[in-house]
Write a protein that holds these residues in place. Sequence first.
Motif, mmCIF file in Angstrom:
data_model
loop_
_atom_site.group_PDB
_atom_site.id
_atom_site.type_symbol
_atom_site.label_atom_id
_atom_site.label_comp_id
_atom_site.label_asym_id
_atom_site.label_seq_id
_atom_site.Cartn_x
_atom_site.Cartn_y
_atom_site.Cartn_z
ATOM 1 N N UNK A 12 0.827 -1.201 0.000
ATOM 2 C CA UNK A 12 0.000 0.000 0.000
ATOM 3 C C UNK A 12 0.864 1.255 0.000
ATOM 4 N N UNK A 13 1.973 1.235 0.744
ATOM 5 C CA UNK A 13 2.896 2.376 0.740
ATOM 6 C C UNK A 13 3.537 2.546 -0.633
ATOM 7 N N UNK A 14 3.851 1.440 -1.303
ATOM 8 C CA UNK A 14 4.427 1.524 -2.649
ATOM 9 C C UNK A 14 3.409 2.075 -3.644
ATOM 10 N N UNK A 19 2.007 5.188 -7.437
ATOM 11 C CA UNK A 19 0.819 5.237 -8.271
ATOM 12 C C UNK A 19 -0.001 6.499 -8.128
ATOM 13 N N UNK A 20 -0.161 6.962 -6.901
ATOM 14 C CA UNK A 20 -1.045 8.100 -6.683
ATOM 15 C C UNK A 20 -0.420 9.434 -7.045
ATOM 16 N N UNK A 44 9.777 13.555 -8.089
ATOM 17 C CA UNK A 44 9.588 12.267 -8.749
ATOM 18 C C UNK A 44 10.601 11.240 -8.242
ATOM 19 N N UNK A 45 11.852 11.647 -8.110
ATOM 20 C CA UNK A 45 12.888 10.746 -7.617
ATOM 21 C C UNK A 45 12.648 10.304 -6.186
ATOM 22 N N UNK A 46 12.213 11.230 -5.334
ATOM 23 C CA UNK A 46 11.958 10.866 -3.939
ATOM 24 C C UNK A 46 10.750 9.951 -3.812
ATOM 25 N N UNK A 47 9.693 10.230 -4.564
ATOM 26 C CA UNK A 47 8.515 9.361 -4.524
ATOM 27 C C UNK A 47 8.847 7.964 -5.057
ATOM 28 N N UNK A 48 9.534 7.896 -6.187
ATOM 29 C CA UNK A 48 9.874 6.586 -6.752
ATOM 30 C C UNK A 48 10.904 5.847 -5.904
ATOM 31 N N UNK A 49 11.799 6.589 -5.247
ATOM 32 C CA UNK A 49 12.741 5.967 -4.320
ATOM 33 C C UNK A 49 12.021 5.345 -3.129
ATOM 34 N N UNK A 50 11.014 6.031 -2.642
ATOM 35 C CA UNK A 50 10.216 5.491 -1.545
ATOM 36 C C UNK A 50 9.475 4.232 -1.980
ATOM 37 N N UNK A 51 8.911 4.248 -3.179
ATOM 38 C CA UNK A 51 8.205 3.059 -3.679
ATOM 39 C C UNK A 51 9.173 1.899 -3.881
ATOM 40 N N UNK A 77 12.973 8.917 4.512
ATOM 41 C CA UNK A 77 12.862 9.481 3.161
ATOM 42 C C UNK A 77 11.536 10.212 2.980
ATOM 43 N N UNK A 78 10.464 9.661 3.505
ATOM 44 C CA UNK A 78 9.165 10.321 3.393
ATOM 45 C C UNK A 78 9.090 11.574 4.251
#
Length: 136
Positions: A12-14, A19-20, A44-51, A77-78
């Motif tokens: 769900x976090x990914x 996705x969102x 974008x990099x931080x969101x995709x790194x978190x996923x 990271x978040x």
Amino acid sequence: MIQRIQTLYLFLAAVISAGLIFVFHLWTDNNDVKIFALDDFLYLGLFLGSALLSLISIFRFKDRKSQFVLGRLNIVLNFVLLGIFVYQSLNLSGEINVSEKGIGMLLPIFSIVCLVLANKAIKKDEDLVKSVDRLR
């Protein structure tokens, strides 16, 4: 393993992180243009790194300690991402870039909640395994 609850929380976090960001905008500028995470490579990099950290943590189910550490790293990271959003929205003078905040700025908070719940379940599993090892 797929049947564990922390896998659901990590997935769900990914989904929230990867996705969102395509669905919800971060903010609207003065010209009524919606700014998404795709428009800035840092976000974008931080969101995709978190996923990516969430997905790696899902597949590290055999090593619960490293899964727990990856979860903590993902939480940090978040928090960095959330701090950048707060700095962006509060430290700008007047109405230069941010006119209206979008729900996309809250996505790191939802991701942090899922990651904390996942780490709590991982810790519970680790404690259960330790207690069974003591009985042997």
